[in-house]
Enzyme design. Structure first.
Site, PDB file in Angstrom:
ATOM      1  N   LEU A 156      -4.410   2.203   4.810  1.00 42.16           N
ATOM      2  CA  LEU A 156      -3.495   3.318   5.032  1.00 42.16           C
ATOM      3  C   LEU A 156      -3.470   4.306   3.880  1.00 42.16           C
ATOM      4  CD1 LEU A 156      -0.537   3.001   3.423  1.00 42.16           C
ATOM      5  CD2 LEU A 156      -0.176   1.326   5.201  1.00 42.16           C
ATOM      6  N   LYS A 195     -12.802  -3.293   2.083  1.00 44.66           N
ATOM      7  CA  LYS A 195     -11.809  -2.394   1.477  1.00 44.66           C
ATOM      8  C   LYS A 195     -12.343  -1.688   0.232  1.00 44.66           C
ATOM      9  CE  LYS A 195      -8.045  -0.343   0.419  1.00 44.66           C
ATOM     10  NZ  LYS A 195      -6.684  -0.748   0.539  1.00 44.66           N
ATOM     11  N   ASN A 253     -13.248   2.387  -0.283  1.00 44.87           N
ATOM     12  CA  ASN A 253     -12.638   3.232  -1.308  1.00 44.87           C
ATOM     13  C   ASN A 253     -13.673   3.741  -2.317  1.00 44.87           C
ATOM     14  OD1 ASN A 253     -10.139   3.285  -0.208  1.00 44.87           O
ATOM     15  ND2 ASN A 253      -9.151   1.963  -1.700  1.00 44.87           N
ATOM     16  N   CYS A 293      -4.665   3.769  -5.683  1.00 46.42           N
ATOM     17  CA  CYS A 293      -5.778   3.003  -5.102  1.00 46.42           C
ATOM     18  C   CYS A 293      -7.145   3.361  -5.656  1.00 46.42           C
ATOM     19  CB  CYS A 293      -5.776   3.163  -3.579  1.00 46.42           C
ATOM     20  SG  CYS A 293      -4.342   2.412  -2.811  1.00 46.42           S
TER      21      CYS A 293
HETATM   22  C1  UDX Z   1      -6.736   5.976  -0.341  1.00 45.56           C
HETATM   23  C2  UDX Z   1      -7.645   5.722   0.871  1.00 45.56           C
HETATM   24  O1  UDX Z   1      -7.888   6.955   1.559  1.00 45.56           O
HETATM   25  C3  UDX Z   1      -6.996   4.715   1.788  1.00 45.56           C
HETATM   26  O2  UDX Z   1      -7.857   4.434   2.897  1.00 45.56           O
HETATM   27  C4  UDX Z   1      -6.726   3.449   1.009  1.00 45.56           C
HETATM   28  O3  UDX Z   1      -6.097   2.490   1.812  1.00 45.56           O
HETATM   29  C5  UDX Z   1      -5.862   3.743  -0.213  1.00 45.56           C
HETATM   30  O4  UDX Z   1      -6.472   4.756  -1.004  1.00 45.56           O
HETATM   31  P1  UDX Z   1      -4.527   7.411  -0.806  1.00 45.56           P
HETATM   32  O5  UDX Z   1      -4.528   6.845  -2.187  1.00 45.56           O
HETATM   33  O6  UDX Z   1      -3.248   7.494  -0.055  1.00 45.56           O
HETATM   34  O7  UDX Z   1      -5.524   6.573   0.123  1.00 45.56           O
HETATM   35  O8  UDX Z   1      -5.100   8.886  -0.962  1.00 45.56           O
HETATM   36  P2  UDX Z   1      -6.257   9.783  -0.338  1.00 45.56           P
HETATM   37  O9  UDX Z   1      -5.716  10.652   0.724  1.00 45.56           O
HETATM   38  O10 UDX Z   1      -7.443   8.987  -0.013  1.00 45.56           O
HETATM   39  O11 UDX Z   1      -6.572  10.722  -1.601  1.00 45.56           O
HETATM   40  C6  UDX Z   1      -6.979  10.146  -2.839  1.00 45.56           C
HETATM   41  C7  UDX Z   1      -7.137  11.199  -3.905  1.00 45.56           C
HETATM   42  O12 UDX Z   1      -8.335  11.937  -3.704  1.00 45.56           O
HETATM   43  C8  UDX Z   1      -6.032  12.233  -4.008  1.00 45.56           C
HETATM   44  O13 UDX Z   1      -5.719  12.416  -5.381  1.00 45.56           O
HETATM   45  C9  UDX Z   1      -6.640  13.487  -3.430  1.00 45.56           C
HETATM   46  O14 UDX Z   1      -6.078  14.648  -3.987  1.00 45.56           O
HETATM   47  C10 UDX Z   1      -8.096  13.320  -3.808  1.00 45.56           C
HETATM   48  N1  UDX Z   1      -9.050  14.010  -2.933  1.00 45.56           N
HETATM   49  C11 UDX Z   1      -9.171  13.631  -1.624  1.00 45.56           C
HETATM   50  C12 UDX Z   1      -9.877  15.002  -3.435  1.00 45.56           C
HETATM   51  O15 UDX Z   1      -9.809  15.346  -4.620  1.00 45.56           O
HETATM   52  N2  UDX Z   1     -10.791  15.594  -2.606  1.00 45.56           N
HETATM   53  C13 UDX Z   1     -10.933  15.246  -1.309  1.00 45.56           C
HETATM   54  O16 UDX Z   1     -11.787  15.828  -0.639  1.00 45.56           O
HETATM   55  C14 UDX Z   1     -10.085  14.240  -0.798  1.00 45.56           C
END
Ligand code: UDX
Length: 441
Positions: A158, A212, A216, A268
């Site tokens: 998630l 997982k 990631n 994460c």
């Molecule tokens: C992530 C995974 O997406 C999820 O599947 C896992 O279970 C937990 O880790 P989350 O930490 O909620 O989820 O954030 P996510 O939406 O994946 O974004 C992670 C980071 O990457 C953010 O800081 C976001 O700003 C950055 N990001 C994301 C970018 O810099 N560029 C992108 O294109 C996408």
């Protein structure tokens, strides 16, 4: 054997609270367990202790059905549950890149002591590969029910901000099992989810654990890939924004997780890639994922480069300059500031002598606690008043929608640094702003 197993959810943080609430809404009897009595009391009174769109409404709904309750008692959990979900955190260990398994070990140990009948324990936490096998042995040797207690692994994918949707209708489910009985119990525990046609991959414990971290790592790699291209763009005068758009048309590449900018943070991606690299080294296959250290390095350099460019925008020195920092959370629609690039940049600028004023729509309380050295304001225009430079660090919609003309009226100098490629550069330049972004001329 009943169709609808009774569920316990151990750990009521982001993952656990969401899982417990959603499963109750889907019709299961659920008992949430946490060692934090205050958290338990808040959840029982209908309050979600973190920001997640849609979740407070669902908690109210679930409590009203009478199917959801929270407790601090493992004994109650052992008596209540047929299927027990382990949802505790696995943060980065202090002074090491490895995952800290203290909470996983403590919760499984505490639960095991109260398992007197046949039950399934399901790990959801993100763990180093090999942990599940060790926990299965721990359960078998310490639970009163002995080998009638089985362990399965069901990793959670998630995303914060989309936690409800990702729980109710995930892209896929992964069941790591060692027996047909475990698989049947998991299918019964997720019947309403599977009924929507969600694909399920049934595999062994170690593959399930790996899915997982592999997912990631892939996502982190994609983000750092485009941010590495941004570094090349900076050296050549090319525009990484256009480059990313052009790459995204290739269906094999796709545009998701290809947004350049300040890079990834949160609870994460950063710690998961470090723990994975560390675990691979322990297993003697460190070289296979050695590139993850480079992925981490690219990501850290974006933060440092942002600070450099803001200093440059201010004429080479930020000491005594007022900086308006828009954003603190690691991404929009979240109040999570764990490893947040935004706060990292803000505090580095403050350490260079800048007078940094931060505003974030959701993460103010968390930011204040973690960074009392920074100043905080009541809105974007409030922190921008008399600012020498405005720095956009988290791409909240309300920041994207700021009218360049309105902000121009309050600042001391029209300089904006767009750390997330969130603004229309042409519109800001037309309103007289000096606009800068990572990887753009
Ligand atoms: C992530 C995974 O997406 C999820 O599947 C896992 O279970 C937990 O880790 P989350 O930490 O909620 O989820 O954030 P996510 O939406 O994946 O974004 C992670 C980071 O990457 C953010 O800081 C976001 O700003 C950055 N990001 C994301 C970018 O810099 N560029 C992108 O294109 C996408």
């Amino acid at each position: 054997m009943n169709d609808r197993p009774r569920l316990t959810v151990i750990g009521t943080g982001y993952l656990g609270a969401t899982h417990a609430i959603c499963m109750a809404v889907m019709g299961y009897d659920v008992l949430g367990v946490d060692v934090d009595a205050e958290k338990v009391a808040r959840l029982n009174s209908g309050e979600v202790p973190f920001f997640e769109p849609g979740l407070p409404e669902l908690l109210t709904k679930a409590l009203e059905t009478g199917r959801l309750r929270f407790t601090t008692s493992y004994r109650e959990a052992g008596e209540f549950g047929d299927v027990h979900f382990i949802c505790v955190g696995t943060p980065q260990r202090r002074g090491s890149e490895a995952a800290d398994l203290t909470y996983v070990d403590a919760s499984v140990t505490a639960l095991a002591a109260h398992l007197h009948r046949r039950a399934l324990v399901v790990g959801k936490s993100t763990v180093p590969v090999g942990t599940a096998a060790r926990l299965a042995e721990l359960l078998r040797t310490t639970a009163p029910a002995g080998d009638r207690v089985e362990l399965a692994w069901n990793p959670e994918f998630l995303r914060e901000g989309f936690a409800v949707d990702d729980t109710m209708k995930p892209d896929r489910m992964v069941f790591g099992v060692t027996s047909a009985w475990s698989e049947e119990r998991l299918r019964a525990a997720f019947a309403p989810v599977l009924a929507q046609g969600v694909p399920v991959k049934v595999t062994d414990l170690q593959t399930a654990e790996l899915v997982k971290v592999a997912a990631n790592s892939f996502l982190a790699t994609k983000i750092s890939y485009i941010n590495a291209m941004a570094e090349i763009c900076e050296a050549t005068g090319a525009d990484v924004h256009d480059l990313a758009e052009a790459l995204a048309y290739d269906e094999r590449i796709g545009g998701k997780f290809l947004r350049p900018g300040l890079g990834f943070g949160g609870g994460c991606l950063p710690k998961d890639i470090r723990a994975f690299a560390h675990r691979a080294e322990e297993l003697g296959v460190g070289q296979a994922v050695g590139f993850l250290r480079e992925i981490d390095g690219i990501n850290r350099r974006r933060r440092a480069r942002t600070v450099e460019l803001v200093v440059e925008l201010c004429g080479g020195d930020v000491a005594g300059k007022k900086v308006a920092a828009l954003g603190a959370a690691f991404k929009p629609n979240s109040d999570d500031i764990r490893d947040a690039p935004a706060l990292d940049v803000a505090s580095k600028l403050a350490s260079l002598g800048a007078d940094v004023h931060v505003f974030d729509p959701a993460a103010m309380d968390n930011a204040r606690k973690a960074h009392p050295e920074l100043s905080y304001g009541t809105g974007a225009l409030d922190v921008a008043r008399d600012a020498d430079v405005v720095v956009l660090l988290t791409e909240w919609t309300e920041f994207r929608e700021i009218a360049p003309g309105a902000m121009a009226e309050v600042v001391a100098a029209r300089r904006i640094f767009d750390g997330r490629h969130a603004l229309d550069s042409a519109a800001w330049r037309a309103a007289g702003w000096e606009y800068k972004a990572l990887g753009r001329p």
